[in-house]
Each structure stands twice: as structure tokens, then as C-alpha cells.
Scaffold this motif. Structure first.
Motif, PDB file in Angstrom:
ATOM      1  N   ILE A  30      10.495   4.109  -2.782  1.00  0.00           N
ATOM      2  CA  ILE A  30      10.324   5.527  -2.460  1.00  0.00           C
ATOM      3  C   ILE A  30       8.901   5.801  -1.993  1.00  0.00           C
ATOM      4  N   MET A  31       7.918   5.178  -2.651  1.00  0.00           N
ATOM      5  CA  MET A  31       6.513   5.477  -2.394  1.00  0.00           C
ATOM      6  C   MET A  31       5.891   4.629  -1.288  1.00  0.00           C
ATOM      7  N   THR A  32       6.631   3.628  -0.797  1.00  0.00           N
ATOM      8  CA  THR A  32       6.052   2.752   0.235  1.00  0.00           C
ATOM      9  C   THR A  32       6.993   2.568   1.419  1.00  0.00           C
ATOM     10  N   GLY A  33       8.041   1.794   1.240  1.00  0.00           N
ATOM     11  CA  GLY A  33       8.961   1.492   2.336  1.00  0.00           C
ATOM     12  C   GLY A  33       9.631   2.721   2.915  1.00  0.00           C
ATOM     13  N   ASN A  34      10.017   3.671   2.056  1.00  0.00           N
ATOM     14  CA  ASN A  34      10.664   4.886   2.555  1.00  0.00           C
ATOM     15  C   ASN A  34       9.702   5.742   3.373  1.00  0.00           C
ATOM     16  N   GLY A  35       8.444   5.785   2.938  1.00  0.00           N
ATOM     17  CA  GLY A  35       7.447   6.535   3.690  1.00  0.00           C
ATOM     18  C   GLY A  35       7.251   5.957   5.074  1.00  0.00           C
ATOM     19  N   ALA A  36       7.184   4.632   5.147  1.00  0.00           N
ATOM     20  CA  ALA A  36       7.036   3.969   6.445  1.00  0.00           C
ATOM     21  C   ALA A  36       8.235   4.268   7.342  1.00  0.00           C
ATOM     22  N   LYS A  37       9.425   4.236   6.754  1.00  0.00           N
ATOM     23  CA  LYS A  37      10.642   4.532   7.523  1.00  0.00           C
ATOM     24  C   LYS A  37      10.606   5.960   8.051  1.00  0.00           C
ATOM     25  N   ALA A  38      10.181   6.902   7.226  1.00  0.00           N
ATOM     26  CA  ALA A  38      10.105   8.302   7.644  1.00  0.00           C
ATOM     27  C   ALA A  38       9.115   8.493   8.784  1.00  0.00           C
ATOM     28  N   LEU A  39       8.057   7.700   8.794  1.00  0.00           N
ATOM     29  CA  LEU A  39       7.044   7.793   9.844  1.00  0.00           C
ATOM     30  C   LEU A  39       7.414   7.003  11.093  1.00  0.00           C
ATOM     31  N   GLY A  40       8.530   6.274  11.028  1.00  0.00           N
ATOM     32  CA  GLY A  40       8.924   5.445  12.156  1.00  0.00           C
ATOM     33  C   GLY A  40       8.020   4.248  12.341  1.00  0.00           C
ATOM     34  N   ARG A  41       7.459   3.746  11.223  1.00  0.00           N
ATOM     35  CA  ARG A  41       6.517   2.629  11.268  1.00  0.00           C
ATOM     36  C   ARG A  41       7.182   1.371  10.704  1.00  0.00           C
ATOM     37  N   GLY A  62       0.839  -1.184   0.000  1.00  0.00           N
ATOM     38  CA  GLY A  62       0.000   0.000   0.000  1.00  0.00           C
ATOM     39  C   GLY A  62       0.878   1.239   0.000  1.00  0.00           C
ATOM     40  N   ILE A  63       0.528   2.222  -0.822  1.00  0.00           N
ATOM     41  CA  ILE A  63       1.322   3.445  -0.933  1.00  0.00           C
ATOM     42  C   ILE A  63       1.246   4.235   0.371  1.00  0.00           C
ATOM     43  N   VAL A  64       2.383   4.776   0.789  1.00  0.00           N
ATOM     44  CA  VAL A  64       2.464   5.635   1.978  1.00  0.00           C
ATOM     45  C   VAL A  64       2.708   7.056   1.478  1.00  0.00           C
ATOM     46  N   GLY A  65       1.656   7.843   1.402  1.00  0.00           N
ATOM     47  CA  GLY A  65       1.746   9.202   0.874  1.00  0.00           C
ATOM     48  C   GLY A  65       2.282  10.161   1.919  1.00  0.00           C
ATOM     49  N   MET A  66       3.361  10.867   1.599  1.00  0.00           N
ATOM     50  CA  MET A  66       4.033  11.709   2.588  1.00  0.00           C
ATOM     51  C   MET A  66       3.820  13.204   2.390  1.00  0.00           C
ATOM     52  N   HIS A  67       2.945  13.579   1.458  1.00  0.00           N
ATOM     53  CA  HIS A  67       2.550  14.983   1.310  1.00  0.00           C
ATOM     54  C   HIS A  67       1.129  14.967   0.754  1.00  0.00           C
ATOM     55  N   ASN A  68       0.216  14.448   1.548  1.00  0.00           N
ATOM     56  CA  ASN A  68      -1.120  14.115   1.055  1.00  0.00           C
ATOM     57  C   ASN A  68      -2.203  14.841   1.842  1.00  0.00           C
ATOM     58  N   HIS A  69      -2.467  16.062   1.394  1.00  0.00           N
ATOM     59  CA  HIS A  69      -3.426  16.918   2.084  1.00  0.00           C
ATOM     60  C   HIS A  69      -4.857  16.395   1.998  1.00  0.00           C
ATOM     61  N   LEU A  70      -5.681  16.901   2.903  1.00  0.00           N
ATOM     62  CA  LEU A  70      -7.133  16.685   2.861  1.00  0.00           C
ATOM     63  C   LEU A  70      -7.832  17.999   2.524  1.00  0.00           C
ATOM     64  N   HIS A  71      -7.099  18.894   1.862  1.00  0.00           N
ATOM     65  CA  HIS A  71      -7.651  20.147   1.373  1.00  0.00           C
ATOM     66  C   HIS A  71      -6.998  20.472   0.042  1.00  0.00           C
ATOM     67  N   ILE A  72      -7.623  21.380  -0.709  1.00  0.00           N
ATOM     68  CA  ILE A  72      -7.039  21.926  -1.930  1.00  0.00           C
ATOM     69  C   ILE A  72      -7.320  23.425  -1.931  1.00  0.00           C
ATOM     70  N   PRO A  73      -6.651  24.208  -2.755  1.00  0.00           N
ATOM     71  CA  PRO A  73      -6.930  25.638  -2.796  1.00  0.00           C
ATOM     72  C   PRO A  73      -8.419  25.934  -2.986  1.00  0.00           C
ATOM     73  N   ARG A  74      -8.947  26.840  -2.154  1.00  0.00           N
ATOM     74  CA  ARG A  74     -10.352  27.283  -2.130  1.00  0.00           C
ATOM     75  C   ARG A  74     -11.265  26.320  -1.383  1.00  0.00           C
ATOM     76  N   PHE A  75     -10.783  25.115  -1.098  1.00  0.00           N
ATOM     77  CA  PHE A  75     -11.600  24.125  -0.401  1.00  0.00           C
ATOM     78  C   PHE A  75     -10.828  23.599   0.811  1.00  0.00           C
ATOM     79  N   PRO A  76     -11.078  24.171   1.998  1.00  0.00           N
ATOM     80  CA  PRO A  76     -10.301  23.787   3.180  1.00  0.00           C
ATOM     81  C   PRO A  76     -10.576  22.381   3.703  1.00  0.00           C
TER      82      PRO A  76
END
Length: 484
Positions: free
Chosen positions: A416-427, A115-129
């Protein structure tokens, strides 16, 4: 009977070691059993049932091609067994005995990735908070099973959504929430702009008390505030990441920042006429910089030595390039009428500039910077940074294709998109397909190594052993992303 005292001591020590070993083994088993029990105890809401394709205690997947997220070579003809949401066996078909009570799925011609671990994955976009409800569905349908939101525009709603998903009440990826953005004078007024050090400390403590573990600083943050932010965060076991400008990469690294966003596009180290602590100066470097220049490598090595995570966000940058900024059919279908009209207007403007290659060349430079950082040993992750016509999840998939274009191999890109994200999160429980980790993985229809577009062919997305149907999820959000 006389027994030598030394022998008695030896026997006693052996007994203690055996007891300790048995105790540790038992404790490990208890931990695993507890983890399995917790997975079993999560009761999914009835509202999730229409999206669920598989929900079995035992499952076996045979004849699979696996890219496991570790960076190691792709493996063919593999069998994967999951039990109660955990990977139990992974190996060659010939070496794995499939339990009789396992539901067996033949994955010949298909690829499994974590499963992809997204490391810059907002729940908002411009104009929609707050686009959290639909964004969460888009992420999961696209194979993203964990996200770090990298700055919150609606922090209370973000925290609530995170809890609802964790409890099985709502569909979506696991969410690691953020505090609101912190910036400086002249920055966005909807962000936290510290009045003084005490205000900054009090504000951070408030969000730490809410359970937040990540803080995002924005372009106008001054160096003194950044120093305070990092000190308070680290003292409380939290981390700091930044979209920088007023502070250079070098300055932020020496202050102890944990992560830097957007790579070369947000560095101010090479700007001409830049003032200390100010977001100013010329950007000629974006057209003139030589990536393997010793000064660039020195900066990257400093970041690597200080374990600074670099987050790639290629898809959102590509969306600003006239000859690349095209939305696919899935995107158009998911967009609200407002966003669709906005995209069409932008596309008309871009059609007049389609031969402008300036930003195209800059994208290539950004790619080279990230490629070099990774090859030098830096921790590179990725995230979508949704906006324009780049939607949550779909943009993560596009990131995969762009990283391949940048020169990374299939194995490296998935890492980069999975294992590295987990490592960055300490998971250590997610991010790779390995025994005893959570069964978060994606079944792709096709051979990903031969065709990068296969990343879009999400046939089934598994999160903690529950298989979700991406097609069903997407059917339910037609025209709903960005509703006013």
C-alpha cells in the motif's frame, strides 16, 4: 542453381525477424545503459556529502529479510546487488554471485523495504505555507523517497525545490508537484476559487504549462467545475484528486475523478439532509454506518470499477483523538518552539477529554472502510497529510503502524505504501524491489514482520543507489520544523 521462390521468401522473413529482435534487444540495452549513465551523471552537491553514508558503483547486501512491495510473501536470507543506482540481482544468498568489486554489507537481523511513495505528502502545514526544506529532509530520513504533494500552498517554491532535488543540489525525496488547491464559493480564500469557466480553464492551463500533472479539488468545489477540471486535466495527460464534501464519492467517480482522499472521513454520500452541490448535511453516519452494508459495498465497487485511487491518511485523523494524540520524542525534538507550545496546549485540553471514545470509534470505522476497499480489489495508497503534531515522514511511519492495526499484513501494508503509490503515479521504475528498477530502498534495524515499531528504525535510506544517514539528517533539523 535453382532455388524455390517460397524458400527465398522464408529466408528473407527469418532474416527480418532476427534483425528486428536484435534491434529491439540493442535498443533495450541502450535504454538501460542510458538510464545507468544518467544516474552516474547526476553530480551531488557538496552540501549533501555530510548526509551520505554510501556512494558506491557496486554494492551487495547479504542475509537480508525483504518485503519487496509487490504484496508477495516476505523472503529471508536474500542477497541484493545494485549497480549505478539500479537493482541488478535479487535472490537467495546461495543463488547470487557477488562481484569482486562490490562493497558488501551483511544485513543479518535487518529488514529491507522499498522507499516509501507518499501519496498525500504536503510541503506545507496549517499557518506555514512553506516548510519544504525541512519537510524534505524529514521525509527522506524517514524512508520516504518519492512524494506526490496533493495540493500546493506555495506552488512556485514547490516546483523549485523539486528541480533542486532532481539536480542533486538539495536533499529530499523525488517530488511530484501539484497545482494550488481548487475550491468553490465559501471555500478557503487562499485557494483558487473560479470566477467562471474561462477563468478556471485559463488557470489550469497556466499550471499545466509549468509542468504540473496533478490537480487537487477541495471541499466546496461544485459539480460543474469538477466536471470541467477533470475534462481539462485528462485532455492534457494530468490527473485530478479530491478532498470531497460538496460532491459525493459517487458523483465524483461518475465524473471521472482519479483519486479520493481520506476515505470514509470525507465521504458525503451517507450524510443526512445533504443538498446537491453543497458541503452540508448531518454526519451521523460516522457513528452508525455498517461498513459491509450493501450500499457501502456498491459505492466501493463503483469506485473500483472506475479505477479510483483511495488515499489513507490515518495518522492525521489519529492526532485528533484525545487518548491517542501523543507526540513522540523525535517529534518534540524536531518541532520549533512555537509548534511545541501549540502541542503542549492541545495536550492539556485533550487530557480533560481522554475518556472520550467517540473519535476512537470513528477511526476504527475509517480503518474498516479502507480494509474492505483493499480486499474488494481497490487501489489503496497512503500519505501523511502533515499537521498538528504529525510531522512529514514520521507520520508516514505512523501510518504503517495504523494500517497494521487495521488488519493488513506486513506485506499488504508495505505494498500500500510503496508499490501501490508507484502504480497510482504511473511509475514502473520505483515502488518495488525488483531487477532493473531504481535502487530506492530502506534498511530497517530489526524484524519488521514481528514488530511494527521497527518501521521507525531507519538505519540507511537509499535513493537511486546513494545511501543516506537518517541520524545525520535529523541532527541538522533539531527545533527547525515550523520556524516562524
Amino acid at each position: 542453381m535453382f532455388i524455390n521462390h517460397s524458400i527465398c521468401q522464408y529466408i528473407f522473413i527469418v532474416f527480418l525477424l532476427c534483425f528486428s529482435s536484435c534491434k529491439n534487444t540493442t535498443e533495450s540495452k541502450i535504454f538501460v545503459d542510458k538510464q545507468n549513465s544518467e544516474n552516474q551523471s547526476i553530480k551531488l552537491s557538496d552540501s549533501l556529502k555530510p548526509y551520505i553514508k554510501y556512494h558506491e558503483d557496486f554494492m551487495a547486501f547479504t542475509n537480508a529479510t525483504i518485503v519487496d512491495g509487490t504484496g508477495k510473501a516476505i523472503k529471508q536470507n536474500q542477497t541484493v546487488i545494485i549497480e549505478n543506482g539500479i537493482f541488478k540481482e535479487v535472490g537467495d544468498n546461495a543463488d547470487i554471485i557477488i562481484p569482486r568489486n562490490a562493497k558488501t554489507i551483511n544485513l543479518k537481523g535487518k529488514t529491507i523495504i522499498p522507499g516509501i511513495v507518499g501519496m498525500h505528502n504536503h510541503l506545507h502545514i496549517p499557518r506555514f505555507p512553506d516548510v519544504g526544506d525541512v519537510a524534505a529532509k524529514l521525509y527522506l530520513a524517514s524512508g520516504v523517497t518519492t512524494i506526490q504533494t496533493c495540493g500546493a500552498a506555495s506552488p512556485y517554491k514547490e516546483l523549485e525545490l523539486s528541480k533542486r532535488i532532481e539536480k542533486g543540489e538539495q536533499i529530499g525525496p523525488d517530488i511530484i508537484p501539484s497545482a494550488p488547491f481548487i475550491t468553490g464559493q465559501g471555500g478557503n480564500p487562499n485557494m483558487i476559487i473560479p470566477r467562471d469557466t474561462e477563468h478556471l480553464k485559463d488557470t489550469m492551463q497556466y499550471w499545466l504549462d509549468q509542468g504540473v500533472k496533478w490537480f487537487k479539488v477541495y471541499r466546496n468545489t461544485n459539480p460543474d467545475d469538477l466536471k470541467t477540471i477533470i475534462e481539462i486535466a485528462h485532455k492534457n495527460g494530468a490527473k485530478v484528486r479530491g478532498h470531497l464534501c460538496s460532491v459525493t464519492f459517487e458523483e465524483a467517480t461518475k465524473l471521472g475523478i482519479d483519486a479520493i482522499e481520506h476515505g470514509l472521513n470525507s465521504t458525503s454520500d451517507f450524510r443526512s439532509n445533504k443538498d446537491y452541490g453543497q458541503c452540508n448535511g448531518g454526519r451521523e453516519y460516522m457513528d452508525e454506518l455498517i461498513i459491509d452494508d450493501p450500499d457501502v459495498k456498491r459505492l466501493q465497487q463503483l469506485m473500483i470499477d472506475n479505477k479510483v485511487l483511495l488515499t489513507s491518511t490515518l495518522s492525521i485523523y489519529e492526532a485528533s483523538i484525545p487518548n491517542r494524540a501523543y507526540a513522540d520524542k523525535r517529534t518534540i525534538k524536531a518541532m520549533s518552539p512555537f509548534l511545541r507550545n501549540q502541542y503542549n496546549e492541545t495536550r492539556i485540553s485533550f487530557d480533560r477529554k481522554v475518556k472520550d471514545v467517540l473519535r476512537e470509534n470513528r477511526l476504527k470505522l475509517i480503518m474498516q472502510f479502507e480494509y474492505q476497499y483493499y480486499k474488494m480489489g481497490g487501489l489503496l495508497c497512503a500519505g501523511v497529510d502533515a499537521g498538528r503534531h504529525v510531522l512529514p515522514g514520521f507520520g508516514d511511519q505512523r501510518n504503517y503502524q495504523l494500517l497494521i492495526e487495521a488488519g493488513f499484513s506486513t506485506e499488504e501494508t508495505i505494498q500500500i505504501m510503496t508499490g501501490n503509490g508507484a502504480k497510482a503515479l504511473g511509475r514502473n521504475d520505483i515502488g518495488t524491489i525488483q531487477i532493473d528498477k531504481r535502487a530506492n530502498f530502506v534498511i530497517l534495524d530489526g524484524n519488521l514482520d514481528k514488530d511494527a515499531t521497527v518501521i521507525k528504525n531507519t538505519e540507511t535510506v537509499f535513493k537511486e543507489g546513494v545511501g543516506y544517514n537518517p541520524k545525520k539528517i535529523l541532527e541538522g533539523i533539531t527545533g527547525k520544523f515550523g520556524i516562524e
